[in-house]
Write a protein that holds these residues in place. Structure first.
Motif, PDB file in Angstrom:
ATOM      1  N   ALA A  63       0.828  -1.196   0.000  1.00 19.31           N
ATOM      2  CA  ALA A  63       0.000   0.000   0.000  1.00 19.31           C
ATOM      3  C   ALA A  63       0.869   1.255   0.000  1.00 19.31           C
ATOM      4  O   ALA A  63       2.100   1.180   0.086  1.00 19.31           O
ATOM      5  N   HIS A  64       0.228   2.423  -0.090  1.00 14.56           N
ATOM      6  CA  HIS A  64       0.962   3.684   0.001  1.00 14.56           C
ATOM      7  C   HIS A  64       1.693   3.748   1.340  1.00 14.56           C
ATOM      8  O   HIS A  64       1.147   3.382   2.380  1.00 14.56           O
ATOM      9  N   GLY A  65       2.926   4.191   1.305  1.00 13.72           N
ATOM     10  CA  GLY A  65       3.749   4.232   2.501  1.00 13.72           C
ATOM     11  C   GLY A  65       4.669   3.035   2.627  1.00 13.72           C
ATOM     12  O   GLY A  65       5.552   3.022   3.486  1.00 13.72           O
ATOM     13  N   SER A  66       4.486   2.035   1.763  1.00 13.41           N
ATOM     14  CA  SER A  66       5.341   0.847   1.802  1.00 13.41           C
ATOM     15  C   SER A  66       6.758   1.193   1.349  1.00 13.41           C
ATOM     16  O   SER A  66       6.956   2.043   0.476  1.00 13.41           O
ATOM     17  N   ALA A  67       7.731   0.502   1.924  1.00  9.51           N
ATOM     18  CA  ALA A  67       9.130   0.651   1.511  1.00  9.51           C
ATOM     19  C   ALA A  67       9.854  -0.648   1.818  1.00  9.51           C
ATOM     20  O   ALA A  67       9.711  -1.200   2.908  1.00  9.51           O
ATOM     21  N   VAL A  68      10.574  -1.165   0.828  1.00 12.01           N
ATOM     22  CA  VAL A  68      11.312  -2.415   1.010  1.00 12.01           C
ATOM     23  C   VAL A  68      12.686  -2.280   0.381  1.00 12.01           C
ATOM     24  O   VAL A  68      12.915  -1.465  -0.514  1.00 12.01           O
ATOM     25  N   GLU A  69      13.614  -3.120   0.851  1.00 16.24           N
ATOM     26  CA  GLU A  69      14.959  -3.121   0.299  1.00 16.24           C
ATOM     27  C   GLU A  69      15.533  -4.531   0.345  1.00 16.24           C
ATOM     28  O   GLU A  69      15.012  -5.408   1.040  1.00 16.24           O
ATOM     29  N   ARG A  70      16.612  -4.757  -0.400  1.00 15.07           N
ATOM     30  CA  ARG A  70      17.322  -6.026  -0.392  1.00 15.07           C
ATOM     31  C   ARG A  70      18.774  -5.771  -0.761  1.00 15.07           C
ATOM     32  O   ARG A  70      19.116  -4.721  -1.336  1.00 15.07           O
ATOM     33  N   GLN A  71      19.626  -6.728  -0.448  1.00  8.25           N
ATOM     34  CA  GLN A  71      21.060  -6.553  -0.684  1.00  8.25           C
ATOM     35  C   GLN A  71      21.430  -6.646  -2.154  1.00  8.25           C
ATOM     36  O   GLN A  71      22.314  -5.939  -2.633  1.00  8.25           O
ATOM     37  N   ASP A  72      20.756  -7.557  -2.875  1.00  5.96           N
ATOM     38  CA  ASP A  72      21.012  -7.714  -4.310  1.00  5.96           C
ATOM     39  C   ASP A  72      19.788  -8.382  -4.932  1.00  5.96           C
ATOM     40  O   ASP A  72      18.807  -8.674  -4.238  1.00  5.96           O
ATOM     41  N   GLY A  73      19.875  -8.651  -6.230  1.00  5.28           N
ATOM     42  CA  GLY A  73      18.729  -9.190  -6.941  1.00  5.28           C
ATOM     43  C   GLY A  73      18.302 -10.582  -6.530  1.00  5.28           C
ATOM     44  O   GLY A  73      17.185 -11.002  -6.838  1.00  5.28           O
ATOM     45  N   ASP A  74      19.148 -11.301  -5.825  1.00  4.53           N
ATOM     46  CA  ASP A  74      18.818 -12.664  -5.393  1.00  4.53           C
ATOM     47  C   ASP A  74      18.400 -12.729  -3.925  1.00  4.53           C
ATOM     48  O   ASP A  74      17.987 -13.782  -3.448  1.00  4.53           O
ATOM     49  N   ALA A  75      18.523 -11.626  -3.206  1.00  2.91           N
ATOM     50  CA  ALA A  75      18.222 -11.614  -1.772  1.00  2.91           C
ATOM     51  C   ALA A  75      16.736 -11.419  -1.513  1.00  2.91           C
ATOM     52  O   ALA A  75      15.981 -11.001  -2.392  1.00  2.91           O
ATOM     53  N   ALA A  76      16.322 -11.729  -0.305  1.00  2.51           N
ATOM     54  CA  ALA A  76      14.917 -11.564   0.088  1.00  2.51           C
ATOM     55  C   ALA A  76      14.642 -10.091   0.395  1.00  2.51           C
ATOM     56  O   ALA A  76      15.524  -9.360   0.860  1.00  2.51           O
ATOM     57  N   TRP A  77      13.414  -9.678   0.149  1.00  2.00           N
ATOM     58  CA  TRP A  77      13.012  -8.322   0.464  1.00  2.00           C
ATOM     59  C   TRP A  77      12.827  -8.166   1.978  1.00  2.00           C
ATOM     60  O   TRP A  77      12.339  -9.076   2.646  1.00  2.00           O
ATOM     61  N   GLU A  78      13.177  -7.000   2.490  1.00  4.37           N
ATOM     62  CA  GLU A  78      12.973  -6.682   3.894  1.00  4.37           C
ATOM     63  C   GLU A  78      12.231  -5.349   3.988  1.00  4.37           C
ATOM     64  O   GLU A  78      12.530  -4.406   3.262  1.00  4.37           O
ATOM     65  N   GLU A  79      11.256  -5.319   4.871  1.00  4.06           N
ATOM     66  CA  GLU A  79      10.491  -4.086   5.056  1.00  4.06           C
ATOM     67  C   GLU A  79      11.352  -3.029   5.730  1.00  4.06           C
ATOM     68  O   GLU A  79      12.110  -3.327   6.653  1.00  4.06           O
TER      69      GLU A  79
END
Length: 205
Positions: free
Chosen positions: A184-200
């Protein structure tokens, strides 16, 4: 000829981990009145032009014996001058890159047809989206999603390096974006590289 239709079956075989198309049964059973997306590959793209224009076609008929569809172009091309909205086309199942997804399909996104702002880095071969967030869109066609490789300098974020790309097109490029795009609006995620899992990403108060 200025363009050719991309054989997406062959492209999918070349890039099975990043180029996804509907199952063969789905591509061979589209009904009159449905819309499908085709990739019109440019014969000689300019420096700032895409490899292909991705446009929707409304099906007007199907020759079962020859497995050929007829349809009408529903988009106005931006780069192709020999085509215009309303032109008739003949194409085959191997040219269908996407069908209109229905709500309830695992691949369906409420804002899949809307646009995201994407860093040039995310579109270059070998790079991946590693940081993405969603804010209120600037207009009705803006999903609010902003996608970055994650290590861009502030000076890099300018009009020359940010592109408007359809959300579904980004999922075509990287299927791992499907899950975060449901945020939803306000969401933000990141990961170390293209093979890593997403983290909020949670803002500290």
């Amino acid at each position: 000829m200025e363009w050719t239709l991309e054989d997406v079956e062959q492209t999918s075989k070349l890039y099975p981990d990043s180029f996804f198309i509907p199952p063969a049964k789905e591509r061979r059973s589209q009904e009159v009145g449905r819309r499908v997306r085709l990739h019109f590959t440019l014969a000689n793209p300019g420096e700032n032009e895409p490899r292909a224009e991705r446009m929707w076609v409304e099906i007007t008929g199907f020759n079962q014996a020859e497995e050929q569809y007829t349809g009408v172009l529903t988009n106005q091309p931006v780069y192709l001058k020999s085509l215009k909205q309303g032109d008739s086309l003949v194409f085959e199942p191997q040219h269908i890159a996407r069908t209109i997804l229905q709500e309830g399909d695992r691949r369906w996104l409420a804002d899949g047809e809307k646009m995201a702002l994407v860093s040039r880095r995310c579109l270059e071969q070998g790079d991946a989206v590693c940081w993405m967030y969603r804010e209120a869109g600037d207009n009705e066609q803006d999903s609010g999603w902003r996608l970055f490789a994650g290590d861009e300098e502030d000076s890099y974020i300018n009009a020359d390096n940010i592109f408007r790309v359809q959300v579904y097109e980004m999922v075509d490029r990287d299927a791992s974006l499907l899950a975060p795009f449901k945020g939803a609006h306000g969401s933000a995620v990141e990961r170390q590289d293209g093979d890593a899992a997403w983290e909020e990403v949670v803002e500290e108060e």
